[in-house]
Structure formats: structure tokens, C-alpha cells
Design an enzyme around this catalytic site. Structure first.
Site, PDB file in Angstrom:
ATOM      1  N   TYR A 161     -53.486 -32.804  46.587  1.00  0.00           N
ATOM      2  CA  TYR A 161     -54.657 -33.163  47.025  1.00  0.00           C
ATOM      3  C   TYR A 161     -55.827 -33.058  45.854  1.00  0.00           C
ATOM      4  CZ  TYR A 161     -52.004 -32.702  51.691  1.00  0.00           C
ATOM      5  OH  TYR A 161     -51.290 -32.703  52.498  1.00  0.00           O
ATOM      6  N   TYR A 196     -44.258 -32.334  48.604  1.00  0.00           N
ATOM      7  CA  TYR A 196     -45.131 -31.405  47.688  1.00  0.00           C
ATOM      8  C   TYR A 196     -44.445 -29.923  48.013  1.00  0.00           C
ATOM      9  CZ  TYR A 196     -48.553 -30.792  51.527  1.00  0.00           C
ATOM     10  OH  TYR A 196     -49.069 -30.721  52.705  1.00  0.00           O
ATOM     11  N   ARG A 217     -42.488 -29.724  51.616  1.00  0.00           N
ATOM     12  CA  ARG A 217     -43.099 -30.286  52.776  1.00  0.00           C
ATOM     13  C   ARG A 217     -42.744 -31.970  52.613  1.00  0.00           C
ATOM     14  NH1 ARG A 217     -47.699 -29.861  56.277  1.00  0.00           N
ATOM     15  NH2 ARG A 217     -45.601 -30.310  57.619  1.00  0.00           N
ATOM     16  N   HIS A 220     -46.427 -36.933  54.250  1.00  0.00           N
ATOM     17  CA  HIS A 220     -47.117 -37.173  55.458  1.00  0.00           C
ATOM     18  C   HIS A 220     -48.650 -37.476  55.058  1.00  0.00           C
ATOM     19  CE1 HIS A 220     -47.540 -32.854  54.295  1.00  0.00           C
ATOM     20  NE2 HIS A 220     -48.793 -32.950  54.784  1.00  0.00           N
ATOM     21  N   HIS A 222     -52.323 -36.747  57.108  1.00  0.00           N
ATOM     22  CA  HIS A 222     -52.767 -35.746  58.125  1.00  0.00           C
ATOM     23  C   HIS A 222     -53.923 -36.621  58.845  1.00  0.00           C
ATOM     24  CE1 HIS A 222     -51.964 -31.685  56.180  1.00  0.00           C
ATOM     25  NE2 HIS A 222     -51.796 -32.659  55.186  1.00  0.00           N
TER      26      HIS A 222
END
Length: 296
Positions: A161, A196, A217, A220, A222
Site C-alpha cells: 500500500y 501480500y 492475504r 483484493h 477494499h
């Protein structure tokens, strides 16, 4: 002085401790503590923990606390990998069957992401495989929801991120807020996210390794979706072909949140979207529940 219940013994430990707390003034604490005490004592009795094992458990929690700071909450991470975060989320987000399901917020949401024009590209550094995401925001009767705010954010194609790579990624990279019109439709451009690992350099990571589990994870997107008169929905959309789709480290995957990621090879569509070549097309509708119906 008279004992509240009796002397502490292995057999009567639960009753003795619960009785000692009977004058607690806080009604919720009075309701909760007997359950916690009972379950904890039952676990210790079933395991028949040694003193050394119990000390190691305490030291594990101590190390977990030492890893917490303003940027990292190791106890939340522990709750996540034990499935407790998702259980609390499920209990607090019971909705009618037609409504979209929720999942955990995650640690990388940022308030203040810019309101972008519908269709904008939230990828600011032009890195990664191009992707277009679209769908509708509906109510449980199938009607479009106008004036809904769609707060989206994602990791980049390396699994990071923007807040994890300050100075490398642009500020608010792969983040944006969009507002629906009367038709309830939304669309934006981005890049295909990647799986990640959750932070695994602390006691929670060590626990996962001891349990034979990975820290990853699956890829995806969010979402936080909100609209006047509707309950706010915090959720994800997942890539069905991700290698970790069936073993999310924090148990966040729900079948209804798995979208179709279609690779498109169409030069005209690519040009219209201002993409250089092939791109991924993701379509997913969301159904919001009215606040009064969720409360019921």
C-alpha cells in the site's frame, strides 16, 4: 470473614472466582466476565497446562504487547489470525440475505482520500497491469442507490500500500472516493492487485510458523460504501485465481465477495480506456441494507 462462595479448589475454581466478582457495578462486565472466566478455566483444565506452559503463554502476550505502537497493533493481528476479528465482524453485521456481506477493514485505510471523477484512474504511478472495475450499488429490492460514496483502496502489483512505501509510491496512490449518480453505477480504473503477507516479524508471525500456516492475504480490493439512510458496508472484492484465495491468513474471504477477473484483449476498448494494451475487467455489484432493517 465469611467467604463469598468457598475455598478455591480445582473442582470449584469457576464458581469461586465468579462468586468473588458478584458485586461488580457495570452490568455488561457483570454479564461478560463469568463467560470469560468459565471458558478460560475450562481451557486450562482440559489442556492441563504446566506452570512452564502458562508462563510461556504470558510471555507470548507480553511480547505481543511490546510490538504495539502508533503504527502497528499486534493484538489486532493476533485477533485476525485466530479468526476472532471476522467473528466479531459477522456478529455485528448480520444483514438480510440479499445484502452484500462485510469483511474486516484492514490496517491500511486512510481518511481523506480524494473525491475523484467517476471513471478516474486511481493508479498514479502507471505501474502494474491495467484494470477497470465497475458495477452497481443497489438496495435489497434491486433499486439503484444514488449519492452513494464508494471509498476504495488497494495494494499495488507488488503487494504494498502507498503508506508502506512513502516516498516510493505517490500519496493517495490506488485510493479514491467516488459518488454514484441516479443509476447507482460506478466505475474506475486501477491496476490488478497482488497477494501480500500480513506483518510476520513478531510473535504473531512466529505463532503462524509454529502452526504451519502462511501469512498471506489473497489479492483484493477494499471498499467502504455509504449512502444516506443505509448502513455503511466495509468489504472486499477478491481475485478467484489468487493462490491464497482458500487460505486467507485472516479468514476474510467470503464466497459472495469473489469476483470474476477477466483478461480482455481488445485494442479498441483499451484505447477508449487509455490503456496501453491488454487489461483486466472486474464487475461486481453491491447491495446495501437500509439502516432501519439492519438494526431490526
Amino acid at each position: 470473614m465469611e467467604h463469598e462462595y468457598g475455598y478455591f479448589t480445582e473442582t470449584d475454581s469457576i464458581d469461586v472466582v465468579i462468586a468473588r466478582n458478584r458485586v461488580v457495578g457495570n452490568e455488561r462486565l457483570k454479564e461478560v466476565m463469568p463467560v470469560i472466566i468459565r471458558k478460560l478455566h475450562e481451557a486450562v483444565k482440559e489442556i492441563e497446562s504446566t506452570q512452564e506452559e502458562w508462563l510461556e503463554a504470558i510471555l507470548f502476550l507480553t511480547r505481543t504487547g511490546h510490538m504495539c505502537d502508533d503504527w502497528r497493533q499486534e493484538f489486532i493481528l493476533l485477533s485476525d489470525v485466530l479468526g476472532v476479528s471476522m467473528l466479531v465482524d459477522a456478529i455485528n453485521n448480520r444483514t438480510p440475505g440479499a445484502a452484500s456481506e462485510s469483511t474486516v477493514l484492514g490496517p491500511f485505510h486512510m481518511k481523506g482520500a480524494p473525491l475523484r471523477e467517476m471513471g478516474a484512474n486511481i493508479c498514479l504511478d502507471a505501474k502494474g497491469e491495467d484494470m477497470v472495475v465497475s458495477g452497481r450499488i443497489l438496495d435489497t429490492a434491486g433499486h439503484p442507490v444514488a449519492d452513494a460514496l464508494i471509498d476504495v483502496w488497494q495494494a499495488n502489483d507488488e503487494g504494498f500500500y502507498d503508506v508502506q512505501q512513502r516516498g516510493i509510491q505517490p500519496e493517495f496512490n490506488l485510493r479514491g472516493v467516488f459518488r454514484t449518480g441516479p443509476d447507482g453505477r460506478y466505475w474506475f480504473r486501477a491496476v490488478k492487485p497482488k497477494f501480500y503477507p500480513i506483518p510476520n516479524d513478531g510473535p504473531v508471525g512466529q505463532l503462524l510458523e509454529m502452526l504451519g500456516r502462511h501469512p498471506y492475504r489473497p489479492a483484493h480490493l477494499h471498499y467502504i460504501l455509504s449512502a444516506p439512510g443505509f448502513a455503511t458496508l466495509t468489504t472486499h472484492v477478491f481475485d478467484p485465481d489468487d493462490p491464497y484465495i482458500h487460505s486467507d491468513a485472516v479468514f476474510g474471504v467470503k464466497e459472495s465477495l469473489i469476483a470474476k477477473f477477466e483478461l480482455v484483449r481488445d485494442a479498441e476498448r483499451s484505447k477508449a480506456l487509455e490503456f496501453a494494451g491488454d487489461f483486466w475487467d472486474v464487475k461486481h455489484d453491491f447491495v446495501l441494507v437500509r439502516a432501519k432493517d439492519q438494526a431490526a
